[in-house]
Design a protein around this motif. Structure first.
Motif, PDB file in Angstrom:
ATOM      1  N   UNK A 211       0.709  -1.232   0.021  1.00  0.00           N
ATOM      2  CA  UNK A 211       0.018   0.203   0.011  1.00  0.00           C
ATOM      3  C   UNK A 211       0.891   1.292  -0.040  1.00  0.00           C
ATOM      4  N   UNK A 212       2.039   1.188   0.863  1.00  0.00           N
ATOM      5  CA  UNK A 212       2.675   2.336   0.956  1.00  0.00           C
ATOM      6  C   UNK A 212       3.465   2.648  -0.282  1.00  0.00           C
ATOM      7  N   UNK A 213       3.796   1.579  -0.958  1.00  0.00           N
ATOM      8  CA  UNK A 213       4.550   1.916  -2.306  1.00  0.00           C
ATOM      9  C   UNK A 213       3.452   2.432  -3.519  1.00  0.00           C
ATOM     10  N   UNK A 214       2.381   1.812  -3.298  1.00  0.00           N
ATOM     11  CA  UNK A 214       1.336   2.301  -4.181  1.00  0.00           C
ATOM     12  C   UNK A 214       0.838   3.635  -4.019  1.00  0.00           C
ATOM     13  N   UNK A 215       0.866   4.090  -2.545  1.00  0.00           N
ATOM     14  CA  UNK A 215       0.534   5.566  -2.642  1.00  0.00           C
ATOM     15  C   UNK A 215       1.836   6.366  -2.993  1.00  0.00           C
ATOM     16  N   UNK A 216       2.956   6.062  -2.995  1.00  0.00           N
ATOM     17  CA  UNK A 216       3.906   6.738  -3.520  1.00  0.00           C
ATOM     18  C   UNK A 216       4.065   6.925  -4.977  1.00  0.00           C
ATOM     19  N   UNK A 224      -4.266  12.053  -4.793  1.00  0.00           N
ATOM     20  CA  UNK A 224      -4.371  12.059  -3.573  1.00  0.00           C
ATOM     21  C   UNK A 224      -4.296  10.791  -2.860  1.00  0.00           C
ATOM     22  N   UNK A 225      -3.728  10.448  -1.525  1.00  0.00           N
ATOM     23  CA  UNK A 225      -3.611   9.315  -0.978  1.00  0.00           C
ATOM     24  C   UNK A 225      -4.995   8.835  -0.467  1.00  0.00           C
ATOM     25  N   UNK A 226      -5.891   9.617  -0.123  1.00  0.00           N
ATOM     26  CA  UNK A 226      -7.079   9.371   0.469  1.00  0.00           C
ATOM     27  C   UNK A 226      -7.975   8.721  -0.481  1.00  0.00           C
ATOM     28  N   UNK A 227      -7.899   9.608  -1.897  1.00  0.00           N
ATOM     29  CA  UNK A 227      -8.694   9.255  -3.030  1.00  0.00           C
ATOM     30  C   UNK A 227      -8.442   7.652  -3.502  1.00  0.00           C
ATOM     31  N   UNK A 228      -6.806   7.506  -3.447  1.00  0.00           N
ATOM     32  CA  UNK A 228      -6.148   6.084  -3.848  1.00  0.00           C
ATOM     33  C   UNK A 228      -6.654   5.241  -2.802  1.00  0.00           C
ATOM     34  N   UNK A 229      -6.802   5.282  -1.570  1.00  0.00           N
ATOM     35  CA  UNK A 229      -7.290   4.359  -0.596  1.00  0.00           C
ATOM     36  C   UNK A 229      -8.697   3.998  -0.725  1.00  0.00           C
ATOM     37  N   UNK A 230      -9.499   4.912  -1.276  1.00  0.00           N
ATOM     38  CA  UNK A 230     -10.871   4.404  -1.500  1.00  0.00           C
ATOM     39  C   UNK A 230     -10.876   3.486  -2.591  1.00  0.00           C
ATOM     40  N   UNK A 231     -10.197   3.775  -3.655  1.00  0.00           N
ATOM     41  CA  UNK A 231     -10.216   2.706  -4.804  1.00  0.00           C
ATOM     42  C   UNK A 231      -9.432   1.342  -4.422  1.00  0.00           C
TER      43      UNK A 231
END
Ligand SMILES: NC(=O)c1ccc[n+]([C@@H]2O[C@H](COP(=O)([O-])OP(=O)(O)OC[C@H]3O[C@@H](n4cnc5c(N)ncnc54)[C@H](OP(=O)(O)O)[C@@H]3O)[C@@H](O)[C@H]2O)c1
Length: 320
Positions: A211-216, A224-231
């Motif tokens: 997850x952390x790699x994907x956010x980067x 935006x990390x929050x938008x990514x986390x929702x997906x």
């Protein structure tokens, strides 16, 4: 208890879930008493969950002031460890390490006779077995345990607690223990709880590292990390479905290529690596996974399904 009864108990325990927890508390109608020794971050949340479920809760902590808020919520304050142990048929300890558990309970060991001791302190399988033997030698039923969901979820149905050791203790105190969350009895071997603790910690970190790699990676594209986390969270049911299917493959020792071969996944991971390099972000995570896939291919699993990497891990050799 016979082996059959143990097996039945274990099967039932494995099915303890959120709804079952709520029902068992309501159906029992008779909350049991419990003592909590160690009111750090975790112990305090344990005591709060017991109180919230209506169980008579006695608390003790080295720094007495940490019990004040719990006493205001209805807990009884024990003046000594001995008083805390004596107050309840179920004694839950949550301390930094097993040495501290031993230091505190050693002098009051005779008070544990005919009680259940539940140890939610983190430790090794060997420490769990040693403590179980010690408890048994002092006439106590013993459950080793691990809190798997941090402190935030304690008392909610989705908080996972694993226990192993005395099935009698789990059956007798199941209503109280399920007030902590989804409490699962893994089996009679006390070492199982710390083994699951380390295994599930590694699993969570594997997922979080990805997850952390994907956010980067998406962050480098301005996402935006929050938008990514929702997906990303919506993608997790696919991942958990792979875990269930691949567990069956590993058990059978057969690795069909329905979910892609090791070679196919290695090529995809190289793509993640190249894309990460091109974006200027760290490559630690894709390198780690890519190395495992390369090693599995070198072991002859290249054209096997991806779950065959477990055979390379199980073999135990280190990658040069
Ligand atoms: N926090 C988490 O999210 C979490 C999650 C899973 C597992 N755990 C495990 O739960 C256990 C407790 O963790 P925690 O986060 O609650 O720790 P913590 O907040 O640091 O609290 C430690 C507790 O142990 C007591 N203590 C320390 N040394 C002692 C001694 N020599 N004699 C008597 N009491 C002593 C402290 O008393 P004082 O108040 O007097 O210092 C305090 O109540 C650990 O094994 C941890 O790995 C924690």
């Amino acid at each position: 208890m016979s082996e059959n009864e143990r097996h039945e108990q274990s099967a039932v325990s494995e099915n303890v879930g959120s709804e079952a927890s709520a029902v068992s508390v309501m159906e029992s109608g008779e909350p049991s008493a419990v003592s909590v020794i160690g009111l750090g971050q975790m112990g305090t949340r344990l005591a709060q969950a017991f109180l919230a479920a209506g169980h008579a809760t006695t608390v003790w902590n080295r720094s007495a002031a940490k019990a004040d808020a719990l006493v205001a919520q209805g807990a009884a304050r024990a003046a000594t460890v001995e008083a805390a142990v004596s107050a309840s048929p179920l004694v839950v300890v949550c301390l930094p390490d097993y040495a501290t558990v031993s230091d505190l309970l050693g002098p009051v060991a005779e008070r544990l006779r005919d009680r259940a001791l539940v140890n939610l302190t983190s430790g090794t399988p060997e420490e769990a077995v040693t403590t179980a033997d010690w408890a048994s030698g002092n006439g106590a039923d013993y459950l080793d345990g691990a809190a798997m969901s941090g402190t935030r979820l304690v008392g909610r149905p989705e908080a996972l607690f694993v226990f192993s050791g005395s099935p009698e203790a789990f059956a007798t105190h199941r209503t109280v223990l399920t007030s902590l969350g989804n409490s699962v009895h893994l089996g009679t071997d006390p070492a199982l709880a710390p083994v699951f603790d380390t295994a599930l910690f590694g699993l969570a970190w594997g997922a979080l590292a990805g997850f952390y790699h994907a956010v980067a990676l998406v962050g480098a594209a301005g996402v935006d990390p929050v938008a990514f986390a929702a997906v990303a969270t919506g993608h997790m049911p696919f991942v958990t479905s792979l875990m269930a299917e691949h567990a069956r493959q590993i058990k059978d020792g057969r690795f069909p290529d329905d979910d892609g071969t090791v070679e196919v996944h290695a090529a995809a991971m190289k793509h993640v690596l190249d894309t990460s390099r091109a974006r200027g972000i760290g490559t630690d995570v894709p390198e780690l996974i890519g190395n495992l896939m390369e090693r599995a291919a070198a072991d002859g699993h290249g054209s096997s399904g991806i779950a065959s990497v477990v055979e390379t891990i199980t073999k135990g050799e280190r990658h040069a």
